[in-house]
Design an enzyme around this catalytic site. Structure first.
Site, PDB file in Angstrom:
ATOM      1  CB  ALA A 137      -0.938  -0.003   1.209  1.00  0.00           C
ATOM      2  CB  SER A 140       7.228   2.211   4.594  1.00  0.00           C
ATOM      3  OG  SER A 140       8.514   2.382   4.147  1.00  0.00           O
ATOM      4  CB  SER A 142       9.347  -4.117   2.534  1.00  0.00           C
ATOM      5  OG  SER A 142       9.444  -2.902   1.854  1.00  0.00           O
ATOM      6  CG  ASP A 186      10.412   4.532   2.675  1.00  0.00           C
ATOM      7  OD1 ASP A 186      10.005   5.711   2.653  1.00  0.00           O
ATOM      8  OD2 ASP A 186      10.302   3.760   1.704  1.00  0.00           O
ATOM      9  CE1 TYR A 238      11.523   4.980  -5.463  1.00  0.00           C
ATOM     10  CE2 TYR A 238      13.698   4.155  -6.043  1.00  0.00           C
ATOM     11  CZ  TYR A 238      12.876   4.887  -5.213  1.00  0.00           C
ATOM     12  OH  TYR A 238      13.420   5.536  -4.129  1.00  0.00           O
TER      13      TYR A 238
HETATM   14  C1  GLA Z   1       9.908   4.705  -1.806  1.00  0.00           C
HETATM   15  C2  GLA Z   1      11.388   4.665  -1.450  1.00  0.00           C
HETATM   16  C3  GLA Z   1      11.842   5.977  -0.816  1.00  0.00           C
HETATM   17  C4  GLA Z   1      11.422   7.173  -1.664  1.00  0.00           C
HETATM   18  C5  GLA Z   1       9.953   7.069  -2.056  1.00  0.00           C
HETATM   19  C6  GLA Z   1       9.545   8.147  -3.005  1.00  0.00           C
HETATM   20  O1  GLA Z   1       9.130   4.774  -0.644  1.00  0.00           O
HETATM   21  O2  GLA Z   1      11.638   3.616  -0.538  1.00  0.00           O
HETATM   22  O3  GLA Z   1      13.220   5.959  -0.616  1.00  0.00           O
HETATM   23  O4  GLA Z   1      12.240   7.313  -2.783  1.00  0.00           O
HETATM   24  O5  GLA Z   1       9.639   5.820  -2.644  1.00  0.00           O
HETATM   25  O6  GLA Z   1       9.571   9.373  -2.388  1.00  0.00           O
END
Ligand code: GLA
Length: 397
Positions: A137, A140, A142, A186, A238
């Site tokens: 979702a 974060s 993980s 994160d 990404y």
């Molecule tokens: C994910 C990555 C972060 C960041 C975001 C976008 O959550 O883990 O490090 O780059 O995307 O802001």
């Protein structure tokens, strides 16, 4: 062990699983939260600014020593037992790799080992995990798992590592073992989280400056809409955004896009030939500017004025960085139409969650507005919940 009531639910459940499996008490119990990012998306790997906050949801980890030298991990959310021979971990060889969710735990054990931390010299360890972060979702889940495992492994081995140093090690696990080219936001949010605060983080200096974010005290709520459009970071998008940003920095002759300010932007854009790179750069530079503005507003206590900046961030992610999907666009638009002060997608993108800053009295109307819009579009029903800025990773037992 002492009073269990203040423990976060996943910590209670992780400890219960350990008791059920071994008939014994955990030696230690840890908890690490997920995060939402208030603003500052895809700025972290450009050495810029971010403003995340730790969630009340997270991953609990209960540990108990073993007679051998293995790290053995189980999760309340997954079948199977992951047996990790720490000495044999090696992301470059098939035998040294652990696939699936266990790869996150193995990656952390590997990164800690590489940094010289002896996790299993005295004895191995059983780690029981449990999570209440919705997975996939964009909250974060993980990283919460990785941070909980890192703290639990170090804690059980009697090792102390500073939160920022640990965040860097967890990023190494993620980048070099799991193979996801993520930034540092994160892990920093999970490890440094502070009750009632968002974390203004300069991802170049790694300095963390907590800024007050107590929405309820301002009669506001931070509403999360889980769009349930699954997102995945390990796919190419990404990485592709990252390389466009690097191409932009290269074209401009700066170490990172962080070095371009909003005032320099027009000149900078005129020096970039590639139309796509130009838009990616515009997002990152304007987003860094918005993070600075939001941090200043929070410091001055003007939370309501943050709304339009959240919406501007969403527009920039949609049009310039091109990381939104119809479900998140519809949620953000519907939230605003139904009275939110501002709304934006949070996290890596291509699905995941939208956050909306809402007057407390308007929460139900905004939730209803988003649901109605989803119904009209035939999207899967979204989940909605209000979150508060919460404490970071910690030992709870
Ligand atoms: C994910 C990555 C972060 C960041 C975001 C976008 O959550 O883990 O490090 O780059 O995307 O802001």
């Amino acid at each position: 062990m002492t009073d269990r009531s203040p423990w976060p639910e996943p910590a209670v459940r992780a400890a219960d699983q350990l008791r059920a499996a071994s008939g014994a008490e955990p030696e230690q119990v840890w908890f690490a939260p997920g995060r939402v990012n208030l603003i500052g998306e895809h700025t972290d790997y450009n050495e810029g600014f971010v403003l995340p906050l730790a969630l009340p949801f997270g991953v609990g980890a209960a540990t108990r020593s073993r007679d051998d030298h293995l790290v053995v991990v189980r999760s309340g959310q997954a079948d199977g037992v992951v047996e990790i021979d720490v000495a044999a971990l090696d992301p470059a060889s098939e035998d040294g790799r652990v696939e699936g969710w266990g790869g996150y735990a193995a990656g952390v054990a590997w990164a800690l080992r590489e940094a010289g931390h002896d996790l299993v010299g005295r004895s191995g360890v059983d780690v029981f995990l449990d999570s209440d972060v919705p997975s996939g979702a964009g909250l974060s889940s993980s990283h919460a798992l990785e941070c909980a495992v890192a703290r639990a492994l170090l804690g059980r081995a009697g090792l102390e590592v500073d939160a920022t140093e640990l965040a860097l090690l967890v990023r190494t696990a993620e980048n070099d073992y799991v193979g996801a080219p993520t930034g540092i936001m994160d892990q920093m949010a999970s490890l440094h989280g502070l009750d009632g605060h968002a974390l203004f983080l300069d991802t170049r200096s790694l300095e963390v400056d907590p800024v007050p974010f107590d929405a309820a005290a301002h009669d506001l709520a931070l509403l999360v809409v889980d769009t349930r459009a699954p997102h995945a970071l390990v796919d190419g998008e990404y990485a592709e955004r990252r390389s466009s940003c690097e191409a932009g920095a290269h074209a401009l002759g700066v170490p990172a896009l962080r070095d371009v300010t909003v005032d320099d932007l027009d000149d900078a854009l005129a020096r970039i030939d590639d139309e796509v790179v130009r838009r990616r750069v515009r997002h990152v530079v304007t987003e860094d500017g918005r993070v600075l503005e939001v941090a200043a507003l929070l410091r001055s206590g003007d939370l309501r004025a943050v709304g339009p900046l959240l919406s501007a961030s969403h527009t920039s992610m949609r049009d310039d960085f091109e990381i939104t999907v119809p479900q998140v666009d519809v949620a953000a638009e519907a939230a605003e139409r139904s009275g939110a002060l501002g709304a934006r997608m949070t996290g890596g993108g291509f699905g995941g969650c939208v956050i909306a800053l809402v007057l407390r009295q308007d929460v139900a109307a905004v939730e209803a507005g988003v649901r109605a819009a989803y119904d009209e579009h035939g999207f899967t029903e979204p989940r909605t919940f209000v979150v508060t800025a919460s404490a970071g990773a910690r030992r709870v037992g």
